[in-house]
Structure formats: C-alpha cells, structure tokens
Design a protein around this motif. Structure first.
Motif, mmCIF file in Angstrom:
data_model
loop_
_atom_site.group_PDB
_atom_site.id
_atom_site.type_symbol
_atom_site.label_atom_id
_atom_site.label_comp_id
_atom_site.label_asym_id
_atom_site.label_seq_id
_atom_site.Cartn_x
_atom_site.Cartn_y
_atom_site.Cartn_z
ATOM 1 N N UNK A 59 0.830 -1.212 0.000
ATOM 2 C CA UNK A 59 0.000 0.000 0.000
ATOM 3 C C UNK A 59 0.865 1.262 0.000
ATOM 4 N N UNK A 60 1.980 1.214 0.714
ATOM 5 C CA UNK A 60 2.925 2.335 0.747
ATOM 6 C C UNK A 60 4.337 1.780 0.561
ATOM 7 N N UNK A 61 5.138 2.486 -0.222
ATOM 8 C CA UNK A 61 6.497 2.026 -0.498
ATOM 9 C C UNK A 61 7.496 3.131 -0.179
ATOM 10 N N UNK A 62 8.526 2.786 0.591
ATOM 11 C CA UNK A 62 9.591 3.717 0.939
ATOM 12 C C UNK A 62 10.922 3.088 0.509
ATOM 13 N N UNK A 63 11.697 3.831 -0.270
ATOM 14 C CA UNK A 63 12.946 3.303 -0.819
ATOM 15 C C UNK A 63 14.118 4.142 -0.338
ATOM 16 N N UNK A 64 15.171 3.468 0.086
ATOM 17 C CA UNK A 64 16.394 4.152 0.472
ATOM 18 C C UNK A 64 17.234 4.397 -0.784
ATOM 19 N N UNK A 65 17.359 5.643 -1.185
ATOM 20 C CA UNK A 65 18.096 5.984 -2.404
ATOM 21 C C UNK A 65 19.555 6.356 -2.123
ATOM 22 N N UNK A 66 19.978 6.264 -0.861
ATOM 23 C CA UNK A 66 21.359 6.639 -0.525
ATOM 24 C C UNK A 66 22.342 5.709 -1.224
ATOM 25 N N UNK A 67 23.334 6.273 -1.891
ATOM 26 C CA UNK A 67 24.361 5.498 -2.566
ATOM 27 C C UNK A 67 25.523 5.287 -1.602
ATOM 28 N N UNK A 68 25.629 4.087 -1.070
ATOM 29 C CA UNK A 68 26.656 3.828 -0.069
ATOM 30 C C UNK A 68 28.024 3.691 -0.739
ATOM 31 N N UNK A 74 22.132 5.795 13.023
ATOM 32 C CA UNK A 74 22.597 6.018 11.651
ATOM 33 C C UNK A 74 21.553 6.826 10.881
ATOM 34 N N UNK A 75 21.955 7.476 9.775
ATOM 35 C CA UNK A 75 20.967 8.211 8.970
ATOM 36 C C UNK A 75 19.830 7.307 8.491
ATOM 37 N N UNK A 76 20.158 6.071 8.151
ATOM 38 C CA UNK A 76 19.113 5.159 7.674
ATOM 39 C C UNK A 76 18.152 4.796 8.800
ATOM 40 N N UNK A 77 18.671 4.519 9.957
ATOM 41 C CA UNK A 77 17.801 4.205 11.096
ATOM 42 C C UNK A 77 16.898 5.388 11.426
ATOM 43 N N UNK A 78 17.452 6.606 11.322
ATOM 44 C CA UNK A 78 16.649 7.807 11.559
ATOM 45 C C UNK A 78 15.521 7.900 10.535
ATOM 46 N N UNK A 79 15.824 7.530 9.285
ATOM 47 C CA UNK A 79 14.807 7.556 8.234
ATOM 48 C C UNK A 79 13.680 6.576 8.557
ATOM 49 N N UNK A 80 14.031 5.393 8.985
ATOM 50 C CA UNK A 80 13.010 4.388 9.317
ATOM 51 C C UNK A 80 12.216 4.827 10.546
ATOM 52 N N UNK A 81 12.878 5.461 11.482
ATOM 53 C CA UNK A 81 12.163 5.997 12.649
ATOM 54 C C UNK A 81 11.118 7.024 12.205
ATOM 55 N N UNK A 82 11.479 7.891 11.249
ATOM 56 C CA UNK A 82 10.521 8.887 10.740
ATOM 57 C C UNK A 82 9.363 8.203 10.022
ATOM 58 N N UNK A 83 9.665 7.144 9.277
ATOM 59 C CA UNK A 83 8.605 6.387 8.599
ATOM 60 C C UNK A 83 7.641 5.814 9.627
ATOM 61 N N UNK A 84 8.181 5.257 10.690
ATOM 62 C CA UNK A 84 7.331 4.674 11.732
ATOM 63 C C UNK A 84 6.447 5.729 12.387
ATOM 64 N N UNK A 85 7.000 6.912 12.655
ATOM 65 C CA UNK A 85 6.198 7.975 13.271
ATOM 66 C C UNK A 85 5.087 8.448 12.322
ATOM 67 N N UNK A 86 5.364 8.369 11.031
ATOM 68 C CA UNK A 86 4.386 8.796 10.041
ATOM 69 C C UNK A 86 3.259 7.775 9.869
ATOM 70 N N UNK A 87 3.606 6.492 9.759
ATOM 71 C CA UNK A 87 2.580 5.493 9.419
ATOM 72 C C UNK A 87 2.026 4.774 10.640
ATOM 73 N N UNK A 88 2.772 4.826 11.774
ATOM 74 C CA UNK A 88 2.327 4.196 13.027
ATOM 75 C C UNK A 88 1.987 2.711 12.835
ATOM 76 N N UNK A 89 2.952 1.983 12.299
ATOM 77 C CA UNK A 89 2.761 0.541 12.101
ATOM 78 C C UNK A 89 2.588 -0.169 13.442
#
Length: 365
Positions: free
Chosen positions: A53-62, A80-95
């Motif tokens: 239903x919702x898709x979030x992609x990490x576009x960071x080029x490691x 990490x920046x990626x963990x922070x991104x996932x934390x923001x996703x969780x706050x947004x969608x409240x899985x």
C-alpha cells in the motif's frame, strides 16, 4: 473494519528469493492488513512493481564518502541516517508491527525494540549466513523477536537448537499464476547454439560459493559430451568467475552464462530438460518449486530444503558434495533409468502455491 498495519523491511528490493516471496505475499494479504514496505536498496522489483500500500525506498548510494558521513552522524546522534529515516517512517505510518525479511538486518531489530514496536523475524538462512553477522546483533534479533518465521523445517530445527521456541514454520511459496512461458524452447536453444540432441540442465540463482557454482567445471568431467549446463541468474565478478570462465574456455566445457533475463526468466527456465541445484546450503529455494511446476526433474546435493521437497519420481538428492556422485544421478535421469512423474512434479509445486499458503499468513498478522 479494524486494520492492522505492518511495516515490512527488506534488504535490496530486488529479485532475490526472499524478496520475490515477499512480493507475492504483499499482493495477496487480506484487506484487513495495511502494508508498507521499506527497502534498503533501490532494487527494481519493489521500485517498479511494488505490491504494498505504501512504499519507501532508500536511495542513498553507499560508498566511502557515505561511510564517513554515516560514522560522524552516528557519533553525534547515536543512530545512523538510515535508522533515523526508518524511525521517521514509523512515526508517520504508526505501524502496529514490523516484519524483518531475513536475518541480515539486526540493526532494525534493535531500533524496533527502542521504539517499542513488536517485530517478526523471517529467517531464510542457514548456518553459513550466521557467520556473516556479528555475535551480539545476531543474538539480540532472535532474543527479542515476537515470532521467528522459518522458511523450512531445517531452518526451524537450527533455530530451535539454539533454544528459541517462538517459531512458526511457514514454507516458502511461489505464485504459479506468475509463471508464464511465451517463447518456444526450441527457438531459444537454437539462439544459444545448443545442439538438438543435447541434454540441458539449468541452474539458477545468484553466483556465490554457497550456491556451489564453483563445482561446475569438475562436474563436467563425469558427464557425456552432449550435456549442457546453463546458469540463469546474476553474475558476480570475482576471481571464482574468472576460474570458471578460464576452465570453460580451455577445457571446452558446455557451460553457458545466460544472465538474469528478468522479463524472460520462465522462457529460459523452460528450456531445461532437468534442473540442478549445486548449493552447499539452501534453505528452501523458490526456483526448485518453479522448476517442478514446469515439470522439470530436479537433482541436487542434500543442502537443506531440497530434501523436504523432493519425493520419489521427481528426481533425487545425493548425500555428499562430491561432483561424481551428483553426475551419476544426473546420468540416470539423462538415460531415463529413473522414472520421472511429470504430473507429480507439478502437483507438488502446487502444494506450495500462494493460494494454498496465504490463509496461514493472514492469521499470523
């Protein structure tokens, strides 16, 4: 209607076995379950054909520069920046729950625990992969999982041998409605310059030592000249690939690298007279079921899930990793001294079709 929301986290978003399974799953889950997916890489499967239903992609080029940035960021913020991104996703969608697809992402188990989000851990791996994960993160993700989903009996056995009893055995599955053959096998064989009287064995997967592709040149020593082996999958450019290519050239081996062939995958799988698994370790390969659905006899080393799947009349398994032993089984199939039941192959694959599995997944979510 109350809907449960699950955030699925997956390593690449590409066409690996575990991610194909997830792709099938997300397209069939009950309407009572809202799905979101976070993929750690921009793999073309979920980037272009997402079923969530919702898709979030990490576009960071490691790379080197990103590694420095990540290290500084973690030193400053303890995340990490990626963990922070996932934390923001969780706050947004409240899985309500997270699902971690494979053992290879223990940092997200720790993050889920910090955010007080229960998580399921789906284990698609056996012991060789354990060696690639650090001790404490590996232990933490197992210790704190609400449920540990195991893709085969041998995987569940290994998890239980470590003392974990909160397992669920849910065998990997395929979606047979996605298996479509459009091209003539004879035409493809002709394009590959394979003689009409040749017996073709197809292998499939990603090239790594666990898959046993380095054993190929030795296998040819014991097979007749009209035997061809085709590799259907991505190529990993390492020294082992050079070793295989050099031996193929110098010894004139009938080995052909086909490549991934994403859009024509089943057309190329269908040219096989038989399917061979050379893996040293393989929990429950999807391609084994796809080959069975296409009624291809299956042989392989006793590497894990293959012995749970293969039944009499479908091919066979050898209890060693000796190419000579495997070649003897292959020759019996080539010479038709082992009777192959094509209907049994197809019916066995249908037992692991998503239509026959999806109810159990709905229930656990």
């Amino acid at each position: 209607m109350n809907q449960s929301k699950i955030l699925f986290i997956t390593p690449t978003g590409g066409r690996t076995g575990s991610e194909m399974l997830l792709w099938y799953l997300l397209s069939r889950l009950s309407g009572k379950i809202k799905t979101a997916i976070y993929t750690r890489m921009n793999g073309e499967l979920f980037a272009n054909h997402s079923t969530a239903d919702q898709t979030f992609i990490n576009h960071a080029k490691k790379g080197f520069i990103y590694g420095i940035y990540e290290g500084l960021y973690h030193k400053l913020f303890k995340i990490t920046p990626e963990e922070k991104k996932v934390e923001r996703i969780q706050r947004k969608i409240k899985a309500d729950k997270w699902y971690l697809n494979t053992l290879t992402m223990p940092e997200f188990a720790k993050l889920a625990h910090q955010l007080k989000v229960p998580y399921f851990l789906h284990v698609h791996e056996l012991v060789t992969i354990y060696d690639e994960i650090k001790y404490e993160p590996f232990k933490f993700q197992l210790d704190n999982a609400e449920k540990i989903i195991c893709c085969s009996s041998i995987v569940e056995t290994r998890i239980k041998q470590m003392g974990y009893q909160n397992t669920i055995l849910l065998h990997s599955f395929i979606d047979t409605e996605k298996i479509s053959v459009k091209q003539s096998p004879n035409l493809i064989r002709e394009q590959l310059n394979v003689p009409v009287d040749a017996f073709i064995w197809v292998m499939s997967g990603s090239m790594n030592l666990r898959k046993g592709y380095d054993l190929l040149p030795d296998l040819f020593q014991f097979l007749p000249k009209n035997t061809y082996i085709l590799w259907l999958g991505s190529v990993k450019e390492t020294g082992v690939l050079h070793y295989i290519r050099q031996r193929t050239k110098l010894e004139k081996l009938n080995f052909i690298e086909i490549g991934e062939k994403s859009d024509e995958y089943y057309d190329y799988l269908n040219i096989a007279d038989g399917f061979v698994l050379m893996a040293r370790e393989d929990p429950f390969p999807l391609v084994m079921m796809e080959a069975a659905f296409l009624q291809k006899p299956i042989v392989g080393y006793n590497s894990g899930g293959i012995s749970e799947f293969i039944q009499e009349g479908m091919g066979g398994v050898v209890d060693s990793f000796n190419p000579k032993d495997l070649s003897e089984l292959m020759l019996k199939i080539q010479n038709q001294s082992i009777k192959i039941d094509k209907e049994k192959l197809k019916n066995r694959a249908l037992e692991f079709d998503i239509k026959n599995q999806i109810g159990r997944w709905d229930n656990i979510f």
